[in-house]
Write a protein that holds these residues in place. Structure first.
Motif, PDB file in Angstrom:
ATOM      1  N   GLN A  13       2.980  -6.882  11.238  1.00 22.97           N
ATOM      2  CA  GLN A  13       3.825  -7.986  11.459  1.00 22.97           C
ATOM      3  C   GLN A  13       4.792  -8.309   9.793  1.00 22.97           C
ATOM      4  OE1 GLN A  13       4.227  -9.657  14.132  1.00 22.97           O
ATOM      5  NE2 GLN A  13       2.729  -8.126  15.109  1.00 22.97           N
ATOM      6  N   THR A  14       4.409  -7.494   8.989  1.00 24.66           N
ATOM      7  CA  THR A  14       4.764  -7.980   7.514  1.00 24.66           C
ATOM      8  C   THR A  14       6.143  -7.554   7.155  1.00 24.66           C
ATOM      9  OG1 THR A  14       3.681  -5.861   6.984  1.00 24.66           O
ATOM     10  CG2 THR A  14       2.408  -8.094   6.345  1.00 24.66           C
ATOM     11  N   ASP A  15       6.847  -6.772   7.816  1.00 23.38           N
ATOM     12  CA  ASP A  15       8.334  -6.424   7.536  1.00 23.38           C
ATOM     13  C   ASP A  15       9.262  -7.627   7.041  1.00 23.38           C
ATOM     14  OD1 ASP A  15       7.871  -3.893   7.781  1.00 23.38           O
ATOM     15  OD2 ASP A  15       9.181  -3.381   9.435  1.00 23.38           O
ATOM     16  N   ASN A  16       8.948  -8.597   7.736  1.00 25.99           N
ATOM     17  CA  ASN A  16       9.949  -9.906   7.355  1.00 25.99           C
ATOM     18  C   ASN A  16       9.224 -11.025   6.669  1.00 25.99           C
ATOM     19  OD1 ASN A  16      12.314  -8.757   8.307  1.00 25.99           O
ATOM     20  ND2 ASN A  16      11.497  -9.168  10.495  1.00 25.99           N
ATOM     21  N   PHE A 135       6.121  -3.305   2.148  1.00 25.98           N
ATOM     22  CA  PHE A 135       6.654  -3.304   0.680  1.00 25.98           C
ATOM     23  C   PHE A 135       7.762  -2.389   0.355  1.00 25.98           C
ATOM     24  CE2 PHE A 135       5.185  -2.175  -3.463  1.00 25.98           C
ATOM     25  CZ  PHE A 135       5.970  -2.904  -4.164  1.00 25.98           C
ATOM     26  N   ILE A 136       7.181  -0.999   0.453  1.00 25.77           N
ATOM     27  CA  ILE A 136       8.130   0.091   0.220  1.00 25.77           C
ATOM     28  C   ILE A 136       9.645  -0.041   0.888  1.00 25.77           C
ATOM     29  CG2 ILE A 136       8.258   2.700   0.310  1.00 25.77           C
ATOM     30  CD1 ILE A 136       5.034   2.735   0.633  1.00 25.77           C
ATOM     31  N   LYS A 137       9.496  -0.365   2.119  1.00 27.11           N
ATOM     32  CA  LYS A 137      10.970  -0.485   2.871  1.00 27.11           C
ATOM     33  C   LYS A 137      11.748  -1.664   2.098  1.00 27.11           C
ATOM     34  CE  LYS A 137       9.072   0.356   7.275  1.00 27.11           C
ATOM     35  NZ  LYS A 137       8.731  -0.345   8.482  1.00 27.11           N
ATOM     36  N   ALA A 138      10.972  -2.808   1.757  1.00 28.25           N
ATOM     37  CA  ALA A 138      11.678  -3.732   1.289  1.00 28.25           C
ATOM     38  C   ALA A 138      12.172  -3.609  -0.281  1.00 28.25           C
ATOM     39  CB  ALA A 138      10.576  -5.138   1.262  1.00 28.25           C
ATOM     40  N   SER A 139      11.615  -2.455  -0.747  1.00 24.86           N
ATOM     41  CA  SER A 139      11.800  -2.246  -2.172  1.00 24.86           C
ATOM     42  C   SER A 139      12.990  -1.040  -2.273  1.00 24.86           C
ATOM     43  CB  SER A 139      10.641  -1.729  -2.819  1.00 24.86           C
ATOM     44  OG  SER A 139       9.720  -2.513  -2.702  1.00 24.86           O
ATOM     45  N   LEU A 174      -0.163  -8.192  -4.693  1.00 25.41           N
ATOM     46  CA  LEU A 174       0.049  -8.387  -3.341  1.00 25.41           C
ATOM     47  C   LEU A 174      -1.527  -8.267  -2.886  1.00 25.41           C
ATOM     48  CD1 LEU A 174       2.982  -6.521  -1.964  1.00 25.41           C
ATOM     49  CD2 LEU A 174       2.670  -9.124  -2.339  1.00 25.41           C
ATOM     50  N   ASP A 175      -2.222  -9.203  -2.368  1.00 23.98           N
ATOM     51  CA  ASP A 175      -3.794  -9.227  -2.061  1.00 23.98           C
ATOM     52  C   ASP A 175      -3.827  -8.876  -0.720  1.00 23.98           C
ATOM     53  OD1 ASP A 175      -6.420  -9.694  -1.659  1.00 23.98           O
ATOM     54  OD2 ASP A 175      -6.728 -11.392  -2.820  1.00 23.98           O
ATOM     55  N   GLY A 176      -4.045  -7.522  -0.095  1.00 22.63           N
ATOM     56  CA  GLY A 176      -4.421  -7.412   1.082  1.00 22.63           C
ATOM     57  C   GLY A 176      -5.949  -7.046   1.578  1.00 22.63           C
ATOM     58  N   GLY A 177      -6.795  -7.745   0.602  1.00 26.56           N
ATOM     59  CA  GLY A 177      -8.291  -7.438   0.591  1.00 26.56           C
ATOM     60  C   GLY A 177      -8.958  -5.964   0.283  1.00 26.56           C
ATOM     61  N   PRO A 178     -10.044  -5.702   0.389  1.00 28.27           N
ATOM     62  CA  PRO A 178     -10.580  -4.464   0.088  1.00 28.27           C
ATOM     63  C   PRO A 178      -9.833  -3.176   0.719  1.00 28.27           C
ATOM     64  CG  PRO A 178     -12.350  -5.786   0.958  1.00 28.27           C
ATOM     65  CD  PRO A 178     -11.017  -6.453   0.930  1.00 28.27           C
ATOM     66  N   CYS A 179      -9.884  -1.954  -0.022  1.00 28.19           N
ATOM     67  CA  CYS A 179      -9.444  -0.855   0.316  1.00 28.19           C
ATOM     68  C   CYS A 179     -10.318  -0.089   1.330  1.00 28.19           C
ATOM     69  CB  CYS A 179      -8.980   0.033  -0.777  1.00 28.19           C
ATOM     70  SG  CYS A 179      -7.846  -0.611  -1.842  1.00 28.19           S
ATOM     71  N   THR A 180      -9.858   0.419   2.287  1.00 31.27           N
ATOM     72  CA  THR A 180     -11.115   1.180   3.455  1.00 31.27           C
ATOM     73  C   THR A 180     -11.633   2.243   2.555  1.00 31.27           C
ATOM     74  OG1 THR A 180      -9.156   2.012   4.514  1.00 31.27           O
ATOM     75  CG2 THR A 180     -10.331  -0.004   5.343  1.00 31.27           C
ATOM     76  N   ILE A 181     -10.831   3.344   2.148  1.00 31.00           N
ATOM     77  CA  ILE A 181     -11.483   4.402   1.682  1.00 31.00           C
ATOM     78  C   ILE A 181     -12.052   4.572   0.411  1.00 31.00           C
ATOM     79  CG2 ILE A 181     -10.834   6.981   1.269  1.00 31.00           C
ATOM     80  CD1 ILE A 181      -8.777   6.743   3.468  1.00 31.00           C
ATOM     81  N   GLY A 182     -11.244   3.814  -0.523  1.00 28.14           N
ATOM     82  CA  GLY A 182     -11.733   3.398  -1.807  1.00 28.14           C
ATOM     83  C   GLY A 182     -11.598   4.558  -2.921  1.00 28.14           C
TER      84      GLY A 182
END
Ligand code: TXA
Ligand code: MG
Length: 353
Positions: A13-16, A135-139, A174-182
């Motif tokens: 839901q982050t596009d806007n 974020f990439i789209k918005a940039s 932008l803090d989206g929590g921990p990365c899954t693969i790492g």
């Protein structure tokens, strides 16, 4: 410079989202924003703006001959930045993108040499992370992003790691929590006669060859290259991911590893050193004398190991550990990537017992 940090849910839901739109505006104005991906956090700037790429190199303290990966969010954006798209790229794209795979192409004139470290090729990746894609789209569609660490430190797998390294040097995190693969993406070079892995990652040799037949591996990664040969990915030649303490990998039958590490803990303690041990969770109780016990996860669930490794190396630094002993984690799928990073962090010090 003040670095703003925003927590954002990683959903679709982050596009806007107004924060993401602002982050995109910062990039369009030539600034830098760190963002999460499924592998590690990236330090993003406009890949088509040479000044923004220059800022990325200075914020990280990165040598300028080490090229950046260009991140895209839509397949339709690829043709603008590459000379041509080989059939094999289409197959790999269908199988693994978005995902932890970076492909190398001949670059088009649209990509400045400041982004490719002077090379005529460009590395491209589409991350599998809703927040990163928004974020990439918005940039504007093309984000140059190395891992968001100071050069030589372990790559960041949380926003806190990014903050420790880059606070005051970039506009936003932008803090989206921990990365899954790492661990960073698999890099595959498509500019030679056969595809070649330049950096192992979550997408394994087997997964790639199942899709496109024979796949080579840079001999430097396999340790079979002539002495003095350089790896084909310029960044792989640097001693990355190094903790401050002296890291050794202890390799051999489980009982030998255990008794070697326990003897080393006693010897290092009498020399006044602080000792850390990195081991799978089920082994930790064997090393109770250590000053820092790093839980590397579970051999039967490889992603628990990949996702914890960099955090453990950073924790050793936080705990002022002088000597670190790690078990070997040569697991079936991710083992090549995990051991590649651990070996580099250890400066290739392996103690055979
Ligand atoms: O998972 C990842 O790939 C992360 C996230 C943020 O996407 N990014 C990342 O970037 O690991 P970085 O800059 O830390 O590593 C990029 C690696 C370096 O070793 C660099 O030398 C290599 O990719 N590379 C980039 N462009 C290349 C090119 N044109 N030819 C050969 N190697 C290239
Ligand atoms: Mg890096």
């Amino acid at each position: 410079m003040r670095t703003e940090i925003y927590k954002i849910q990683r959903n679709d839901q982050t596009d806007n989202d107004p924060v993401i739109l602002r982050a995109g505006q910062i990039i369009k104005e030539g600034g830098l924003v760190a963002f999460p991906t499924e592998t590690v956090y990236g330090l993003g700037g406009d890949a088509l703006n040479p000044e923004a790429s220059g800022k990325i190199y200075s914020a990280k303290g990165r040598p300028s001959d080490n090229p950046l990966i260009v991140h895209i969010a839509e397949f339709s954006k690829l043709s603008y930045i590459v000379k041509s798209i080989p059939d094999i790229a289409l197959k790999l794209y269908d199988a693994f993108c978005p995902g932890p795979l970076t492909m190398i192409f001949e670059k088009s004139d649209a990509v400045p040499y400041a982004t490719t470290g002077g090379l005529d090729t460009v590395a491209v990746r589409m991350p599998n992370d809703a927040l990163a894609l928004s974020f990439i789209k918005a940039s504007g569609g093309y984000i140059a992003a190395p891992s968001a660490n100071i050069s030589g430190r372990p790559s960041p797998t949380t926003a806190q790691h990014v903050y420790e390294d880059l606070n005051g040097r970039i506009e936003m995190i932008l803090d989206g929590g921990p990365c899954t693969i790492g661990l960073e993406s698999t890099i595959v070079d498509l500019t030679g006669p056969k595809p070649m892995i330049l950096r192992p990652g979550y997408i394994s040799l087997k997964m790639l060859s199942d899709v496109c037949g024979e796949v080579l591996v840079d001999p430097v990664i396999l340790g079979t290259a002539d002495p003095g040969a350089h790896p084909k990915a310029p960044g792989m030649k640097y001693r990355h991911y190094a903790p401050k303490g002296n890291l050794s990998i202890v390799s051999g039958p489980a009982d030998n590893v255990c008794s070697y590490i326990n003897d080393a803990i006693t010897a290092d303690h009498s020399a006044g050193k602080r000792v850390g041990v990195i081991a799978v969770g089920s082994d930790l109780k064997k090393y109770s004398g250590a000053d820092f016990l790093g839980n590397a996860g579970d051999l039967d669930d490889e992603i628990t190991i990949s996702s914890s490794l960099y955090n453990l190396l950073r924790q050793c630094d936080d705990e002022n550990i002088d000597t670190i002993y790690s078990e070997e984690f040569d697991t079936p799928m991710l083992g090549m990537a995990i051991m590649n990073r651990l070996m580099k962090a250890a400066g290739h010090t392996v103690i055979k017992v």
